[in-house]
Design a protein around this motif. Structure first.
Motif, PDB file in Angstrom:
ATOM      1  N   LEU A 217       0.833  -1.209   0.000  1.00  0.00           N
ATOM      2  CA  LEU A 217       0.000   0.000   0.000  1.00  0.00           C
ATOM      3  C   LEU A 217       0.868   1.259   0.000  1.00  0.00           C
ATOM      4  O   LEU A 217       0.490   2.282  -0.586  1.00  0.00           O
ATOM      5  CB  LEU A 217      -0.952  -0.017   1.197  1.00  0.00           C
ATOM      6  N   GLY A 218       2.047   1.181   0.614  1.00  0.00           N
ATOM      7  CA  GLY A 218       2.969   2.319   0.597  1.00  0.00           C
ATOM      8  C   GLY A 218       3.493   2.603  -0.798  1.00  0.00           C
ATOM      9  O   GLY A 218       3.612   3.768  -1.210  1.00  0.00           O
ATOM     10  N   VAL A 219       3.816   1.546  -1.536  1.00  0.00           N
ATOM     11  CA  VAL A 219       4.248   1.708  -2.929  1.00  0.00           C
ATOM     12  C   VAL A 219       3.143   2.390  -3.731  1.00  0.00           C
ATOM     13  O   VAL A 219       3.395   3.310  -4.514  1.00  0.00           O
ATOM     14  CB  VAL A 219       4.622   0.337  -3.536  1.00  0.00           C
ATOM     15  N   ARG A 220       1.922   1.961  -3.515  1.00  0.00           N
ATOM     16  CA  ARG A 220       0.789   2.575  -4.202  1.00  0.00           C
ATOM     17  C   ARG A 220       0.605   4.027  -3.770  1.00  0.00           C
ATOM     18  O   ARG A 220       0.231   4.875  -4.587  1.00  0.00           O
ATOM     19  CB  ARG A 220      -0.477   1.764  -3.917  1.00  0.00           C
ATOM     20  N   ALA A 221       0.842   4.301  -2.488  1.00  0.00           N
ATOM     21  CA  ALA A 221       0.712   5.675  -1.981  1.00  0.00           C
ATOM     22  C   ALA A 221       1.697   6.608  -2.671  1.00  0.00           C
ATOM     23  O   ALA A 221       1.471   7.819  -2.741  1.00  0.00           O
ATOM     24  CB  ALA A 221       0.927   5.707  -0.468  1.00  0.00           C
ATOM     25  N   ALA A 222       2.797   6.044  -3.185  1.00  0.00           N
ATOM     26  CA  ALA A 222       3.795   6.838  -3.915  1.00  0.00           C
ATOM     27  C   ALA A 222       3.432   6.971  -5.391  1.00  0.00           C
ATOM     28  O   ALA A 222       4.227   7.506  -6.179  1.00  0.00           O
ATOM     29  CB  ALA A 222       5.176   6.204  -3.763  1.00  0.00           C
ATOM     30  N   GLY A 223       2.268   6.479  -5.795  1.00  0.00           N
ATOM     31  CA  GLY A 223       1.854   6.562  -7.193  1.00  0.00           C
ATOM     32  C   GLY A 223       2.508   5.513  -8.067  1.00  0.00           C
ATOM     33  O   GLY A 223       2.485   5.617  -9.290  1.00  0.00           O
ATOM     34  N   LEU A 224       3.081   4.500  -7.444  1.00  0.00           N
ATOM     35  CA  LEU A 224       3.740   3.423  -8.184  1.00  0.00           C
ATOM     36  C   LEU A 224       2.906   2.155  -8.092  1.00  0.00           C
ATOM     37  O   LEU A 224       1.966   2.057  -7.293  1.00  0.00           O
ATOM     38  CB  LEU A 224       5.136   3.166  -7.598  1.00  0.00           C
ATOM     39  N   ALA A 225       3.273   1.180  -8.905  1.00  0.00           N
ATOM     40  CA  ALA A 225       2.609  -0.114  -8.844  1.00  0.00           C
ATOM     41  C   ALA A 225       3.560  -1.146  -8.251  1.00  0.00           C
ATOM     42  O   ALA A 225       4.776  -1.081  -8.459  1.00  0.00           O
ATOM     43  CB  ALA A 225       2.158  -0.553 -10.241  1.00  0.00           C
ATOM     44  N   ALA A 226       2.989  -2.091  -7.514  1.00  0.00           N
ATOM     45  CA  ALA A 226       3.760  -3.177  -6.919  1.00  0.00           C
ATOM     46  C   ALA A 226       3.384  -4.485  -7.604  1.00  0.00           C
ATOM     47  O   ALA A 226       2.229  -4.683  -7.983  1.00  0.00           O
ATOM     48  CB  ALA A 226       3.478  -3.272  -5.416  1.00  0.00           C
ATOM     49  N   GLY A 227       4.350  -5.347  -7.749  1.00  0.00           N
ATOM     50  CA  GLY A 227       4.122  -6.689  -8.278  1.00  0.00           C
ATOM     51  C   GLY A 227       4.680  -7.707  -7.294  1.00  0.00           C
ATOM     52  O   GLY A 227       5.795  -8.192  -7.471  1.00  0.00           O
ATOM     53  N   PRO A 228       3.921  -8.012  -6.229  1.00  0.00           N
ATOM     54  CA  PRO A 228       4.431  -8.964  -5.228  1.00  0.00           C
ATOM     55  C   PRO A 228       4.396 -10.393  -5.751  1.00  0.00           C
ATOM     56  O   PRO A 228       3.449 -10.793  -6.432  1.00  0.00           O
ATOM     57  CB  PRO A 228       3.461  -8.796  -4.046  1.00  0.00           C
ATOM     58  N   MET A 229       5.439 -11.158  -5.436  1.00  0.00           N
ATOM     59  CA  MET A 229       5.554 -12.553  -5.890  1.00  0.00           C
ATOM     60  C   MET A 229       6.033 -13.430  -4.743  1.00  0.00           C
ATOM     61  O   MET A 229       6.877 -13.016  -3.948  1.00  0.00           O
ATOM     62  CB  MET A 229       6.572 -12.645  -7.036  1.00  0.00           C
ATOM     63  N   ILE A 230       5.495 -14.642  -4.701  1.00  0.00           N
ATOM     64  CA  ILE A 230       6.002 -15.630  -3.729  1.00  0.00           C
ATOM     65  C   ILE A 230       6.528 -16.883  -4.428  1.00  0.00           C
ATOM     66  O   ILE A 230       6.898 -17.841  -3.758  1.00  0.00           O
ATOM     67  CB  ILE A 230       4.932 -16.026  -2.692  1.00  0.00           C
ATOM     68  N   GLY A 231       6.584 -16.857  -5.759  1.00  0.00           N
ATOM     69  CA  GLY A 231       7.082 -18.019  -6.491  1.00  0.00           C
ATOM     70  C   GLY A 231       8.583 -17.950  -6.676  1.00  0.00           C
ATOM     71  O   GLY A 231       9.073 -17.319  -7.613  1.00  0.00           O
ATOM     72  N   PHE A 232       9.327 -18.584  -5.746  1.00  0.00           N
ATOM     73  CA  PHE A 232      10.797 -18.592  -5.822  1.00  0.00           C
ATOM     74  C   PHE A 232      11.322 -19.726  -4.962  1.00  0.00           C
ATOM     75  O   PHE A 232      10.570 -20.345  -4.192  1.00  0.00           O
ATOM     76  CB  PHE A 232      11.379 -17.244  -5.366  1.00  0.00           C
ATOM     77  N   ASP A 233      12.619 -19.987  -5.114  1.00  0.00           N
ATOM     78  CA  ASP A 233      13.273 -21.024  -4.298  1.00  0.00           C
ATOM     79  C   ASP A 233      13.675 -20.380  -2.975  1.00  0.00           C
ATOM     80  O   ASP A 233      14.729 -19.741  -2.872  1.00  0.00           O
ATOM     81  CB  ASP A 233      14.489 -21.571  -5.048  1.00  0.00           C
ATOM     82  N   GLU A 234      12.827 -20.568  -1.989  1.00  0.00           N
ATOM     83  CA  GLU A 234      13.009 -19.856  -0.725  1.00  0.00           C
ATOM     84  C   GLU A 234      14.330 -20.199  -0.044  1.00  0.00           C
ATOM     85  O   GLU A 234      15.058 -19.299   0.396  1.00  0.00           O
ATOM     86  CB  GLU A 234      11.831 -20.211   0.205  1.00  0.00           C
ATOM     87  N   ASP A 235      14.641 -21.480   0.033  1.00  0.00           N
ATOM     88  CA  ASP A 235      15.880 -21.876   0.714  1.00  0.00           C
ATOM     89  C   ASP A 235      17.103 -21.301   0.010  1.00  0.00           C
ATOM     90  O   ASP A 235      18.053 -20.842   0.664  1.00  0.00           O
ATOM     91  CB  ASP A 235      15.979 -23.409   0.786  1.00  0.00           C
TER      92      ASP A 235
END
Lengths: 200, 200
Positions: A138-156
Motif C-alpha cells: 500500500l505504501g508503494v501505491r501511496a507513492a503513485g507506483l505499482a507493486a508486483g508482489p511474488m512468492i514463487g521462488f526457491d526460498e531456501d
C-alpha cells in the motif's frame, strides 16, 4: 448490496490504494529512487505490528550481480518480470527481531522472554512480516507506483544466497515501478461480504 | 534524514491511515454498524493476496453470549478491553480456502493442487490472513474509526468455541470504535530506514 456508509478516506485515496491499484506485471523504464523508498517507509513505519516488533527487512536489489542472483532463483514465469522491473525489493523477516524489543517495546521488558523459543519466534516474525508486506504494497501505491508482489521462488536458495547467516527468511519479492503496457490481467473475483463476514 | 519525495497520497489520508492513527485501548459507546463493516470490506477486498486466495473470515461478535464466550478466552489485560469495545471482530483464516480457488482464480486451475498438503495450506492461509489483517486495520481507519488488534488469547479454545469444525484458525481479535478517553499509549519507537532497508 452496496453499503450506504461513506468512508472518511476520500474517493481518490480509495482509488489510489485499493480500487484502481492493481498488481503490475510490466513496468516502464522509469527508475525508482532510494529517496522514494525512504518516503514510503517514513509513512508505513507507523502501521502496527504485534509487540511493535517490526521484523521486516528489505533488500533493494540495485547491482546487476544481485539482480542475477535473485532472478535465477525465481520460478519460471517470475524470472522475466524480476529481470525487467525498474526496482526489485526482497522482503524478509528477521528471525532474531526479538533482540531489538528492549528498544522497541521498553514498557514490556518481558516480551523478549515470550519469544525465546525459536519456533514461536519464527511464526511471529513471518506473521508480522506478512502484515508489513501489506503495508509495503500500500505504501508503494501511496507513492503513485505499482507493486508486483511474488512468492514463487526457491526460498531456501534465496535465504542462503542473500542471508547466509540463517537468521532471515524471505517472504516476498516485490517488483516496483510505473506500470507499463498491458500491465494488468483482468481483475479476478473477490468474495462477497456475506461470504466473509458472519454476525454471531 | 527525511525524504524530499512527496507521495501521491494526500497528507490528510496519510494522517488518517498511518501517521495519526493509533492502536486504541478504549472507546466511546458509539455503536459500529454492520453497514459500516460492509463499506470497509467493499474497499479492502480489492487488496491483493497470493493466488487471490482471500482466506480471511470475520465473525462480528454481536450477541452478549458470544461476547462472553470470547472474553473468557482472552488473556488477562485484554479481557476488559474486549468486554467494553462497541464492536469486536474475530478474524480467522479459513484453512480450506483452496476449495474456493476454482472460482477466485479461474485462469490457474492447477493452484488447488499446489495447496493439497494441509501443512502448506495452513501456512498459506495464515500468511495471507495476516496480510488481510493489515488491510482490515487500515480499512477500519479509513472509516474514521480506531482499531485495537490483539493476539493475546487462548487460540485453541477460541478455535474450538467458534469454529468447532477445525477448519479455521483465529489470527487476531480486533476491537473497533471511536477512540475514548486516554485511548492511546505513547507511541513506541520505530526502526530507522537504514535499519530496515539495505541496498545490494
Amino acid at each position: 448490496m452496496p453499503s450506504d456508509v461513506t468512508l472518511a478516506l476520500g474517493g481518490p485515496a480509495q482509488d489510489l490504494l485499493f480500487r484502481e491499484a492493481r498488481t503490475a506485471n510490466s513496468f516502464t523504464d522509469e527508475p525508482v529512487s532510494d529517496d522514494t523508498m525512504r518516503a514510503i517507509y517514513e509513512l508505513i513505519k507507523y502501521a502496527p505490528t504485534s509487540f511493535n516488533g517490526q521484523p521486516l527487512r528489505v533488500l533493494l536489489i540495485r547491482s546487476h550481480e544481485s539482480r542475477m542472483r535473485l532472478v535465477r532463483n525465481m520460478s519460471g514465469p517470475n524470472q522475466a518480470k524480476t529481470h525487467a522491473a525498474p526496482l526489485v525489493a526482497l522482503l524478509a523477516a528477521d528471525l532474531e527481531f526479538h533482540e531489538t524489543l528492549p528498544r522497541l517495546l521498553p514498557h514490556l521488558p518481558g516480551a523478549v522472554d515470550m519469544l525465546a523459543d525459536s519456533a514461536i519466534r519464527e511464526e511471529a516474525a513471518v506473521f508480522n512480516g506478512a502484515m508489513q508486506l501489506s503495508y509495503f504494497i500500500l505504501g508503494v501505491r501511496a507513492a503513485g507506483l505499482a507493486a508486483g508482489p511474488m512468492i514463487g521462488f526457491d526460498e531456501d536458495a534465496i535465504n542462503k544466497e542473500f542471508f547466509g547467516d540463517g537468521g532471515h527468511k524471505v517472504i516476498a519479492v516485490v517488483n516496483i515501478g510505473k506500470p507499463g503496457e498491458n500491465a494488468w490481467h483482468p481483475r479476478s473475483p473477490r468474495l462477497a461480504y456475506d461470504e466473509v463476514f458472519t454476525v454471531v
